[in-house]
Design a protein around this motif. Structure first.
Motif, PDB file in Angstrom:
ATOM      1  N   GLU A  30       0.806  -1.223   0.000  1.00 45.02           N
ATOM      2  CA  GLU A  30       0.000   0.000   0.000  1.00 45.02           C
ATOM      3  C   GLU A  30       0.834   1.265   0.000  1.00 45.02           C
ATOM      4  O   GLU A  30       0.290   2.373  -0.024  1.00 45.02           O
ATOM      5  N   THR A  31       2.151   1.134   0.005  1.00 44.49           N
ATOM      6  CA  THR A  31       3.036   2.293  -0.101  1.00 44.49           C
ATOM      7  C   THR A  31       3.355   2.608  -1.562  1.00 44.49           C
ATOM      8  O   THR A  31       3.936   3.651  -1.851  1.00 44.49           O
ATOM      9  N   GLU A  32       2.999   1.715  -2.474  1.00 47.22           N
ATOM     10  CA  GLU A  32       3.263   1.935  -3.894  1.00 47.22           C
ATOM     11  C   GLU A  32       2.081   2.641  -4.536  1.00 47.22           C
ATOM     12  O   GLU A  32       0.931   2.243  -4.346  1.00 47.22           O
ATOM     13  N   SER A  33       2.386   3.682  -5.296  1.00 50.36           N
ATOM     14  CA  SER A  33       1.342   4.376  -6.030  1.00 50.36           C
ATOM     15  C   SER A  33       0.955   3.548  -7.255  1.00 50.36           C
ATOM     16  O   SER A  33       1.735   2.714  -7.721  1.00 50.36           O
ATOM     17  N   LEU A  34      -0.267   3.792  -7.738  1.00 54.51           N
ATOM     18  CA  LEU A  34      -0.800   3.046  -8.878  1.00 54.51           C
ATOM     19  C   LEU A  34      -1.276   4.037  -9.940  1.00 54.51           C
ATOM     20  O   LEU A  34      -1.596   5.184  -9.623  1.00 54.51           O
ATOM     21  N   ALA A  35      -1.351   3.562 -11.184  1.00 55.28           N
ATOM     22  CA  ALA A  35      -1.870   4.407 -12.255  1.00 55.28           C
ATOM     23  C   ALA A  35      -2.556   3.550 -13.314  1.00 55.28           C
ATOM     24  O   ALA A  35      -2.204   2.387 -13.494  1.00 55.28           O
ATOM     25  N   HIS A  36      -3.513   4.149 -14.003  1.00 55.02           N
ATOM     26  CA  HIS A  36      -4.145   3.524 -15.160  1.00 55.02           C
ATOM     27  C   HIS A  36      -4.823   4.606 -15.976  1.00 55.02           C
ATOM     28  O   HIS A  36      -4.895   5.763 -15.566  1.00 55.02           O
ATOM     29  N   CYS A  37      -5.293   4.246 -17.160  1.00 57.06           N
ATOM     30  CA  CYS A  37      -5.912   5.201 -18.085  1.00 57.06           C
ATOM     31  C   CYS A  37      -7.432   5.168 -17.976  1.00 57.06           C
ATOM     32  O   CYS A  37      -8.021   4.092 -17.860  1.00 57.06           O
ATOM     33  N   ILE A  38      -8.030   6.362 -18.054  1.00 56.17           N
ATOM     34  CA  ILE A  38      -9.488   6.465 -18.087  1.00 56.17           C
ATOM     35  C   ILE A  38      -9.886   7.569 -19.069  1.00 56.17           C
ATOM     36  O   ILE A  38      -9.048   8.296 -19.584  1.00 56.17           O
ATOM     37  N   SER A  39     -11.187   7.709 -19.259  1.00 57.89           N
ATOM     38  CA  SER A  39     -11.722   8.782 -20.099  1.00 57.89           C
ATOM     39  C   SER A  39     -12.130   9.960 -19.216  1.00 57.89           C
ATOM     40  O   SER A  39     -12.339   9.829 -18.015  1.00 57.89           O
ATOM     41  N   GLU A  40     -12.257  11.111 -19.856  1.00 61.10           N
ATOM     42  CA  GLU A  40     -12.651  12.335 -19.158  1.00 61.10           C
ATOM     43  C   GLU A  40     -13.984  12.181 -18.440  1.00 61.10           C
ATOM     44  O   GLU A  40     -14.205  12.770 -17.385  1.00 61.10           O
ATOM     45  N   ASP A  41     -14.874  11.365 -18.980  1.00 63.25           N
ATOM     46  CA  ASP A  41     -16.188  11.185 -18.362  1.00 63.25           C
ATOM     47  C   ASP A  41     -16.165  10.247 -17.140  1.00 63.25           C
ATOM     48  O   ASP A  41     -17.190  10.041 -16.504  1.00 63.25           O
ATOM     49  N   ARG A  77      -5.000   7.673  -1.328  1.00 58.56           N
ATOM     50  CA  ARG A  77      -5.614   6.575  -0.590  1.00 58.56           C
ATOM     51  C   ARG A  77      -4.558   6.008   0.348  1.00 58.56           C
ATOM     52  O   ARG A  77      -3.635   5.316  -0.086  1.00 58.56           O
ATOM     53  N   GLY A  78      -4.684   6.339   1.635  1.00 60.67           N
ATOM     54  CA  GLY A  78      -3.693   5.883   2.605  1.00 60.67           C
ATOM     55  C   GLY A  78      -2.340   6.484   2.284  1.00 60.67           C
ATOM     56  O   GLY A  78      -2.208   7.701   2.137  1.00 60.67           O
ATOM     57  N   GLN A  79      -1.339   5.631   2.123  1.00 61.48           N
ATOM     58  CA  GLN A  79       0.025   6.091   1.847  1.00 61.48           C
ATOM     59  C   GLN A  79       0.310   6.190   0.353  1.00 61.48           C
ATOM     60  O   GLN A  79       1.421   6.514  -0.036  1.00 61.48           O
ATOM     61  N   ARG A  80      -0.665   5.915  -0.479  1.00 61.68           N
ATOM     62  CA  ARG A  80      -0.406   5.887  -1.922  1.00 61.68           C
ATOM     63  C   ARG A  80      -1.243   6.922  -2.666  1.00 61.68           C
ATOM     64  O   ARG A  80      -2.297   7.338  -2.209  1.00 61.68           O
ATOM     65  N   PHE A  81      -0.723   7.293  -3.820  1.00 61.46           N
ATOM     66  CA  PHE A  81      -1.490   8.079  -4.775  1.00 61.46           C
ATOM     67  C   PHE A  81      -2.027   7.113  -5.822  1.00 61.46           C
ATOM     68  O   PHE A  81      -1.351   6.163  -6.203  1.00 61.46           O
ATOM     69  N   VAL A  82      -3.237   7.376  -6.288  1.00 63.98           N
ATOM     70  CA  VAL A  82      -3.809   6.605  -7.379  1.00 63.98           C
ATOM     71  C   VAL A  82      -4.017   7.599  -8.517  1.00 63.98           C
ATOM     72  O   VAL A  82      -4.767   8.561  -8.384  1.00 63.98           O
ATOM     73  N   TYR A  83      -3.286   7.362  -9.599  1.00 58.50           N
ATOM     74  CA  TYR A  83      -3.293   8.267 -10.749  1.00 58.50           C
ATOM     75  C   TYR A  83      -4.252   7.766 -11.818  1.00 58.50           C
ATOM     76  O   TYR A  83      -4.223   6.597 -12.189  1.00 58.50           O
ATOM     77  N   TYR A  84      -5.075   8.680 -12.311  1.00 63.27           N
ATOM     78  CA  TYR A  84      -6.033   8.397 -13.368  1.00 63.27           C
ATOM     79  C   TYR A  84      -5.610   9.228 -14.574  1.00 63.27           C
ATOM     80  O   TYR A  84      -5.868  10.427 -14.632  1.00 63.27           O
ATOM     81  N   LEU A  85      -4.920   8.580 -15.514  1.00 58.85           N
ATOM     82  CA  LEU A  85      -4.437   9.257 -16.709  1.00 58.85           C
ATOM     83  C   LEU A  85      -5.614   9.460 -17.656  1.00 58.85           C
ATOM     84  O   LEU A  85      -6.214   8.497 -18.123  1.00 58.85           O
ATOM     85  N   ILE A  86      -5.958  10.707 -17.910  1.00 61.16           N
ATOM     86  CA  ILE A  86      -7.087  11.015 -18.788  1.00 61.16           C
ATOM     87  C   ILE A  86      -6.548  11.023 -20.220  1.00 61.16           C
ATOM     88  O   ILE A  86      -5.882  11.966 -20.635  1.00 61.16           O
TER      89      ILE A  86
END
Length: 156
Positions: A30-41, A77-86
């Protein structure tokens, strides 16, 4: 790189480390940040986005950030950032390499500002979005190569 290499090296050496491994992205510490791609909506109705939506919620928080294609929305979220690449305007659109690059550069700025040193991702943009993994992996290495970052890519 194998699992043993991953476990023994990250804290010992600085610089950029690009690691590809089989496994569950959501099993990361839970110390590792995560990322994935999403749409603007912010629909997140298919693929790995559904899991992100269920696990981290915050859809209204993401929408309030009012990010456009080529930008990044962020949840803490807790110790991590969750990135949503638009990377596209609507869920049924397809991203471009340019919107992906732009989103990744914005994420990099946030990572630097917040001392993120561990980032785990799926093969972003390459599942339902249809981008080519060979090209995306080169883009990732070009963008993050000057950072002190362990970037782990998970594939099932």
């Amino acid at each position: 790189m194998d699992e043993e290499h991953y476990l023994n090296e990250p804290e010992a050496q600085e610089g950029f480390h690009f690691i590809q491994k089989k496994g569950d992205l959501f099993s990361t510490p839970e110390t590792e940040s995560l990322a994935h791609c999403i749409s603007e909506d912010c629909r997140m109705g298919k693929g790995i986005a559904v899991i992100f939506k269920k696990k981290f919620a915050g859809i209204e928080d993401l929408k309030r950030q009012d990010k456009k294609p080529g930008e990044v929305a962020v949840l803490k979220r807790g110790q991590r950032f969750v990135y949503y690449l638009i990377t596209k305007a609507k869920a049924n659109d397809k991203p471009t390499y340019d919107t992906l690059k732009s989103s990744l550069k914005e994420m990099k700025r946030h990572c630097k500002q917040n001392n993120v040193t561990h980032l785990s991702i799926p093969r972003i943009g390459c599942g339902l979005d249809g981008l080519d993994w060979d090209e995306v992996s080169v883009i990732l290495c070009e963008i993050f190569s000057d950072m002190n970052l362990i970037l782990t890519v998970y594939a099932l």
